[in-house]
Write a protein that holds these residues in place. Structure first.
Motif, PDB file in Angstrom:
ATOM      1  N   ASN A  70      42.398  33.480  32.181  1.00 40.00           N
ATOM      2  CA  ASN A  70      41.483  32.441  32.649  1.00 40.00           C
ATOM      3  C   ASN A  70      42.014  31.622  33.810  1.00 40.00           C
ATOM      4  N   PHE A 358      34.582  37.096  25.799  1.00 42.57           N
ATOM      5  CA  PHE A 358      35.429  36.207  26.589  1.00 42.57           C
ATOM      6  C   PHE A 358      35.021  34.757  26.371  1.00 42.57           C
ATOM      7  N   TRP A 366      36.152  35.010  34.395  1.00 44.33           N
ATOM      8  CA  TRP A 366      35.108  36.017  34.152  1.00 44.33           C
ATOM      9  C   TRP A 366      35.453  37.317  34.863  1.00 44.33           C
ATOM     10  N   HIS A 369      38.444  39.068  33.170  1.00 43.79           N
ATOM     11  CA  HIS A 369      38.042  39.706  31.916  1.00 43.79           C
ATOM     12  C   HIS A 369      37.237  40.972  32.184  1.00 43.79           C
TER      13      HIS A 369
END
Length: 396
Positions: A70, A358, A366, A369
């Motif tokens: 993240n 996620f 995003w 992931h």
């Protein structure tokens, strides 16, 4: 590159080495391998906490893994380019397929989340909308590149942009603009000659803009159109001849074929996804798209419009447009079948590789992931058989 193990499958570490090997920090490469391994081996929901528990006994593993996905500043573009090349070493794509993934979300804090009507389900849902590019051949559709639709509420709200760490160059882009961005990214990534682009964005507006963008790029394509798309019949083909005098300068694509007498149908047979042979009726015509006023001096492209009518179960008709006017009809319908492979891959990414799991909220998170989920899907599809999926192993 690492050798294959006794099962014939390349170790996950070898894939990690190729697609993440350019990262300068050893800890980033290690967490990439750990996250990828966890996506392949964790049972049930693929949350960061559950993945960390699967691959590590450290009490701080979850926090470190969340940081890697993240917040860590690694660039996903080069990773996706390497994933594309890795996949090309194991398959020869027959098409680049573009597809949309609707990622349902709770709340309104995840980057890009908004409420929208989904025509495929007939419902409005709270979701993120991802636009993906897949290398497709045979039974495989391998995800390699993604774009995230950012509605105006996310593009224009400076506080939201700051919280989600949306970069300055990420503005409002339509679905078809994202699709063209993906084609450009694939062209930069590939080591092979570019195959045709196949896309079904018929539920969304702007498909003709995608067609024009691909034509301007010199790309071959097969694109699904809404039945109400206006087209201009060209010439006097066998399909058009009986009623050409009755047609206006522009006519809806569906109406063009509704008026065709059954004696002018061409028939073809192709295999459905995982099912028996499906009888279809294929009707074709040469058309142009109505020219935009701003493009009145642009060349007039002639396309081949073909309607595929299925008689299996509930009868349905799909409209497709291609610039490959001289390709055989059965070859074109075979290309349209690859679109369903991409849809099946998205479903498998949801059920098996944590596509929807996620929990981060940032724009980079995003993309990180989605890149890792795509790598897990690619590895599973191209390296692992059903019998070998227990042999992935975990990093030491």
């Amino acid at each position: 590159m690492a050798a294959h193990d006794g099962s014939g499958a390349l170790p996950v570490s070898a894939l990690t080495e190729q697609i993440f090997g350019h990262l300068s920090r050893a800890d980033q490469r290690a967490w990439a391998q750990a996250y990828l391994t966890g996506l392949l081996t964790t049972e049930g929901k693929k949350s960061v906490r559950r993945i960390a528990a699967t691959v590590s006994g450290s009490p701080t593993a979850s926090q470190s893994m969340h940081q890697f996905v993240n917040a860590s500043p690694w660039e996903w573009g080069p990773v996706r380019a390497e994933l594309t090349r890795w996949a090309e070493q194991r398959m020869t794509p027959r098409a680049w397929v573009l597809d949309v993934a609707v990622l349902r979300k709770r709340g309104d804090h995840s980057c890009g989340v908004h409420r929208r009507f989904v025509p495929a389900t007939g419902r409005s849902v709270n979701c993120q909308l991802g636009i993906g590019a897949f290398l497709a051949a045979g039974a495989q559709a391998v995800p390699v590149h993604w774009g995230l639709l950012l509605p105006g509420a996310w593009v224009n709200d400076e506080q939201r942009r700051a919280r989600a760490r949306i970069p300055d160059d990420a503005g409002h882009r339509t679905i078809e603009q994202h699709a063209l961005d993906l084609v450009d990214a694939l062209e930069e990534s590939t080591h092979l000659s570019a195959p045709p682009v196949v896309a079904d964005l018929s539920y969304y507006t702007g498909v003709t803009s995608l067609v024009r963008g691909l034509s301007a790029r010199g790309r071959d394509f097969v694109i699904s159109l809404p039945g109400r798309t206006p087209v201009v019949p060209v010439g006097r083909s066998a399909v058009q001849r009986p009623y050409m005098a009755e047609l206006p300068a522009a006519v809806e694509a569906q109406r063009l074929f509704d008026q065709v007498h059954s004696g002018h149908h061409r028939t073809a047979t192709h295999d459905t996804l995982g099912g028996p042979a499906e009888r279809t009726s294929v009707m074709t015509a040469l058309v142009r798209l109505p020219e935009l006023r701003l493009a009145r001096h642009a060349p007039h492209h002639t396309y081949r419009l073909f309607a595929v009518r299925s008689y299996a179960g509930r009868r349905s008709t799909r409209m497709w447009l291609t610039n490959m006017a001289h390709r055989r009809t059965d070859e074109l319908t075979a290309l349209t079948g690859l679109q369903r492979r991409a849809g099946a891959t998205v479903q498998q990414m949801e059920s098996s590789f944590g596509l929807l799991d996620f929990e981060g909220r940032s724009y980079p998170g995003w993309h990180h992931h989605m890149t890792l989920v795509s790598a897990a899907s690619a590895y599973s599809g191209l390296e692992l058989s059903g019998e070998r999926r227990g042999l992935v192993g975990t990093p030491g």
